[in-house]
Design an enzyme around this catalytic site. Structure first.
Site, short mmCIF file in Angstrom:
data_model
loop_
_atom_site.label_atom_id
_atom_site.label_comp_id
_atom_site.label_asym_id
_atom_site.label_seq_id
_atom_site.Cartn_x
_atom_site.Cartn_y
_atom_site.Cartn_z
N SER A 89 0.81 -1.23 0.00
CA SER A 89 0.00 0.00 0.00
C SER A 89 0.84 1.27 0.00
O SER A 89 0.35 2.34 -0.36
CB SER A 89 -0.95 0.02 1.20
OG SER A 89 -0.23 0.16 2.41
N LYS A 122 1.15 4.75 6.88
CA LYS A 122 0.66 5.59 5.78
C LYS A 122 1.38 6.93 5.82
O LYS A 122 2.17 7.21 6.71
CB LYS A 122 -0.86 5.83 5.88
CG LYS A 122 -1.72 4.57 5.95
CD LYS A 122 -1.75 3.80 4.65
CE LYS A 122 -2.61 2.54 4.82
NZ LYS A 122 -2.56 1.67 3.60
#
Length: 248
Positions: free
Chosen positions: A51, A112
């Site tokens: 991701s 993230k």
């Protein structure tokens, strides 16, 4: 007849002495260099998904600086659930890569990139990040083989963009799909005390765009700031020396 006070007092003394004995036994461990390093300075994490590709890929091992944003409930394992707030708190900056827990599932660590601070308005328009009504600068780069980063044929190519946030933080993002599911969104207004997170692999990241899974991330849920890759293994278990030591 024994009073209630006399009944409780010996039990209390017993618990106190047990706690003192355990603390004395733990003192060498608590003050040992490995403990101080792991629990107060840098915590190691491995990257299990793509991701954050191409910045972080499966098989990377990273250090997260736990002191970067101060210490909170999720800075230490087994911390009591009633703890709130942060000690020595500091606000992340645009572009920081952070490890955190989500309000939806506090048992899992996520990694993230911070793209929205409290009060910011975030939107995706045709795959481009828009911050406070201004499209974030991005420059198209040469396409590369997608490999495992995109859910496509390994021989397919992925578009890349050099994205630069207002504070100068710059990084590369992947664009696997034209008009992907989260390439066009409503405007998200970041609440006080919260952050908006995105993965660099924009079409293959469950992040703050997915309100049902992640949504806005409270600053109290931060674990640390990713600072460098200290080890990396490819899918065959071979070291990727070219990725080791990369710093953010």
């Amino acid at each position: 007849m024994t009073t209630l006070r006399e009944t409780i007092r010996p039990q209390a003394r017993s618990r106190e002495w047990k706690a003192i004995v355990v603390l004395i036994l733990l003192i060498p461990v608590l003050w040992s260099p490995p403990f101080l390093f792991r629990f107060f300075l840098y915590q190691p994490f491995n990257i299990p998904s793509g991701s954050m590709a191409p910045t972080l890929v499966v098989g990377d091992y990273v250090f997260a600086a736990k002191y970067a944003y101060g210490y909170g409930r999720y800075s230490f394992p087994f911390a009591p659930s009633w703890i709130s707030g942060r000690v020595f708190a500091a606000e992340p900056e645009y572009g920081d890569i952070v490890v955190f827990r989500t309000p939806k599932d506090t048992s899992v660590d996520y990694v993230k990139r911070v793209v929205g601070l409290p009060g910011d308005r975030i939107q995706m328009r045709q795959g481009q990040l828009v911050l406070n009504d201004r499209p974030v600068t991005r420059v198209a780069l040469k396409e590369v083989l997608a490999g495992s980063a995109c859910a496509t044929d390994d021989d397919a190519k992925v578009r890349r963009w050099r994205e630069t946030l207002p504070n100068g933080a710059s990084y590369i993002t992947y664009d696997c799909v034209d008009n992907g599911y989260y390439d066009n969104t409503n405007v998200y207004t970041v609440p006080p005390g919260h952050l908006f997170m995105l993965g660099d692999n924009r079409d293959n990241s469950t992040d703050s765009r997915v309100a049902s899974v992640m949504g806005f991330v409270p600053m109290d849920n931060l674990v640390g700031k990713v600072t460098r890759i200290f080890w990396s293994l490819d899918e065959d278990g071979e070291p990727r020396f070219e990725r080791m030591g990369k710093v953010w």
